[in-house]
Design a protein around this motif. Structure first.
Motif, PDB file in Angstrom:
ATOM      1  N   ARG A 258     -43.893  43.364 -52.601  1.00 56.34           N
ATOM      2  CA  ARG A 258     -44.632  42.332 -51.148  1.00 56.34           C
ATOM      3  C   ARG A 258     -45.099  41.184 -51.952  1.00 56.34           C
ATOM      4  N   TYR A 259     -46.251  41.996 -52.899  1.00 53.27           N
ATOM      5  CA  TYR A 259     -47.144  40.963 -53.199  1.00 53.27           C
ATOM      6  C   TYR A 259     -45.938  40.018 -54.154  1.00 53.27           C
ATOM      7  N   GLU A 260     -45.234  40.715 -55.547  1.00 51.99           N
ATOM      8  CA  GLU A 260     -44.137  40.159 -55.954  1.00 51.99           C
ATOM      9  C   GLU A 260     -43.359  39.187 -55.546  1.00 51.99           C
ATOM     10  N   ARG A 261     -43.121  38.954 -54.236  1.00 50.34           N
ATOM     11  CA  ARG A 261     -42.220  38.718 -53.538  1.00 50.34           C
ATOM     12  C   ARG A 261     -43.029  36.866 -53.149  1.00 50.34           C
ATOM     13  N   ILE A 262     -44.273  37.703 -52.577  1.00 49.53           N
ATOM     14  CA  ILE A 262     -45.066  36.266 -52.212  1.00 49.53           C
ATOM     15  C   ILE A 262     -45.314  35.323 -52.782  1.00 49.53           C
ATOM     16  N   THR A 263     -45.915  35.584 -53.905  1.00 49.40           N
ATOM     17  CA  THR A 263     -46.951  35.300 -55.318  1.00 49.40           C
ATOM     18  C   THR A 263     -45.665  34.732 -56.228  1.00 49.40           C
ATOM     19  N   GLY A 264     -44.338  35.296 -56.651  1.00 45.91           N
ATOM     20  CA  GLY A 264     -43.342  35.384 -57.190  1.00 45.91           C
ATOM     21  C   GLY A 264     -43.605  35.448 -59.056  1.00 45.91           C
ATOM     22  N   VAL A 265     -45.406  36.317 -59.122  1.00 45.66           N
ATOM     23  CA  VAL A 265     -45.661  36.556 -60.525  1.00 45.66           C
ATOM     24  C   VAL A 265     -46.097  38.262 -59.585  1.00 45.66           C
ATOM     25  N   LYS A 266     -45.810  39.220 -61.382  1.00 46.84           N
ATOM     26  CA  LYS A 266     -45.124  40.181 -61.971  1.00 46.84           C
ATOM     27  C   LYS A 266     -46.757  40.597 -61.678  1.00 46.84           C
ATOM     28  N   PRO A 267     -47.214  42.406 -61.206  1.00 44.54           N
ATOM     29  CA  PRO A 267     -48.899  42.722 -61.679  1.00 44.54           C
ATOM     30  C   PRO A 267     -48.939  42.973 -62.919  1.00 44.54           C
ATOM     31  N   GLU A 268     -50.236  42.419 -63.562  1.00 46.50           N
ATOM     32  CA  GLU A 268     -50.592  42.576 -64.585  1.00 46.50           C
ATOM     33  C   GLU A 268     -50.408  44.318 -65.443  1.00 46.50           C
ATOM     34  N   SER A 269     -50.484  44.538 -67.141  1.00 44.94           N
ATOM     35  CA  SER A 269     -50.411  45.811 -67.150  1.00 44.94           C
ATOM     36  C   SER A 269     -51.855  46.278 -67.216  1.00 44.94           C
TER      37      SER A 269
END
Ligand SMILES: NC(=O)c1ccc[n+]([C@@H]2O[C@H](COP(=O)([O-])OP(=O)(O)OC[C@H]3O[C@@H](n4cnc5c(N)ncnc54)[C@H](OP(=O)(O)O)[C@@H]3O)[C@@H](O)[C@H]2O)c1
Length: 281
Positions: A258-269
């Protein structure tokens, strides 16, 4: 420019959120517990009235997971009832309430990443108190609940520092549990995600943020030793060999879909976070 009130401003996450906002030239008030005790409703009310925030990020919490087993009343007061006070004050101020929650609201019986709507079932007093906080946060008209996990950052005690301390002391081998899986998360990465989500009106309700990559505590300990350039031996053990007062979920990998869908950003590693942590602290 947005006006922010950060509660628990002296904690591990609170400090990073405050610093990140200051770097962005935002208007931030970030009192620690001595200046704003969130269990005191009158104090919460007047702090919010004075600060006039557009966003309240609640970084205050009772975080001693094992101690909570014998102090559930206090954990509930800080992690549950106090969030109710913040929700009311947020409504009075017309502010967004951002509540930080945890993977410990899940029972860990799943073997695929936990989605935001998956069944909850906390195994510990701490998990139950954080669940009370999630429910309380929904009483704010505008609310965002960010579940995260396995945090490490330079402004508080954490697993990475505990392992480094053992390495410095020369303890070898280190016995570390290899039957709990999660997603380690570097607190500056979480701070960025919290700010990004707060400023995005589509990000309301429950969102999961954890760094990219899943592992066990044993895998994480090995990575810490490697990153520290040490030769300490790390030995995998089971949770049963190391009983603790609070039960932990065996599997608490959070899905950040959901985070990726809303923000268009992947989490950092987390691995990149670990590298930065070890070279910053
Ligand atoms: N650490 C993790 O691995 C993890 C994982 C998932 C979610 N979380 C959540 O992340 C959030 C931030 O945790 P953290 O890791 O930054 O913990 P932390 O370093 O313990 O920060 C919490 C802060 O809240 C303060 N506090 C306690 N009672 C308070 C009160 N009544 N009023 C105001 N402040 C109070 C604490 O002060 P004292 O230290 O003086 O009591 C501390 O400074 C919490 O909601 C936690 O549940 C943490």
């Amino acid at each position: 420019m947005t006006r922010w009130l950060i509660t628990g401003g002296a904690g591990m996450v609170g400090t990073d959120v405050r610093d990140e906002l200051l770097d962005r030239n935002e208007t931030v008030i970030a009192p620690g517990k001595d200046d704003l005790d969130i269990t005191d409703e009158q104090t919460v009310r007047s702090a919010v009235r004075d600060a006039k925030p557009a966003v309240i990020v609640n970084c205050a919490a009772y975080t001693r997971v094992d101690d909570a087993e014998t102090n559930e009343h206090l954990a509930n007061a800080i992690n549950g009832s106090a969030v109710e006070f913040l929700a009311r004050a947020a409504n009075d101020a017309g502010a967004l309430l951002v509540q930080i929650s945890t993977d410990f609201v899940f029972d860990g019986s799943k073997r695929a990443p936990y989605e935001v709507n998956d069944r909850i079932g906390p195994l510990s007093a701490y998990g139950r108190s954080k669940l009370l906080g999630e429910v309380a946060a929904t009483h704010a008209k505008e609310h965002l609940i960010v579940r995260t996990a396995w945090l490490f950052g330079t402004h508080g005690p954490n697993f990475v520092e505990a392992i480094r301390n053992q390495v410095r002391k020369g303890t070898s081998p280190l016995r570390v549990v290899n039957d709990q899986r999660g997603r380690p998360t570097y607190t500056p990465h979480l701070a960025n995600a919290l700010i990004r989500l707060s400023l995005n009106p589509a990000a309301r309700g429950i969102v999961h943020y954890a760094d990219e990559g899943e592992c066990t505590w044993f895998d994480l300990a090995k990575a810490i030793v490697e990153e520290s350039g040490a030769s300490t031996e790390v030995v995998p053990v089971t949770t049963a060999e190391f009983p603790r007062p609070a039960k932990r979920p065996a599997y608490s990998v959070l899905s950040t879909e959901r985070y990726e869908r809303i923000t268009g950003v992947k989490p950092e590693s987390w691995r990149a976070g670990l590298h930065e942590y070890i070279h910053a602290r």
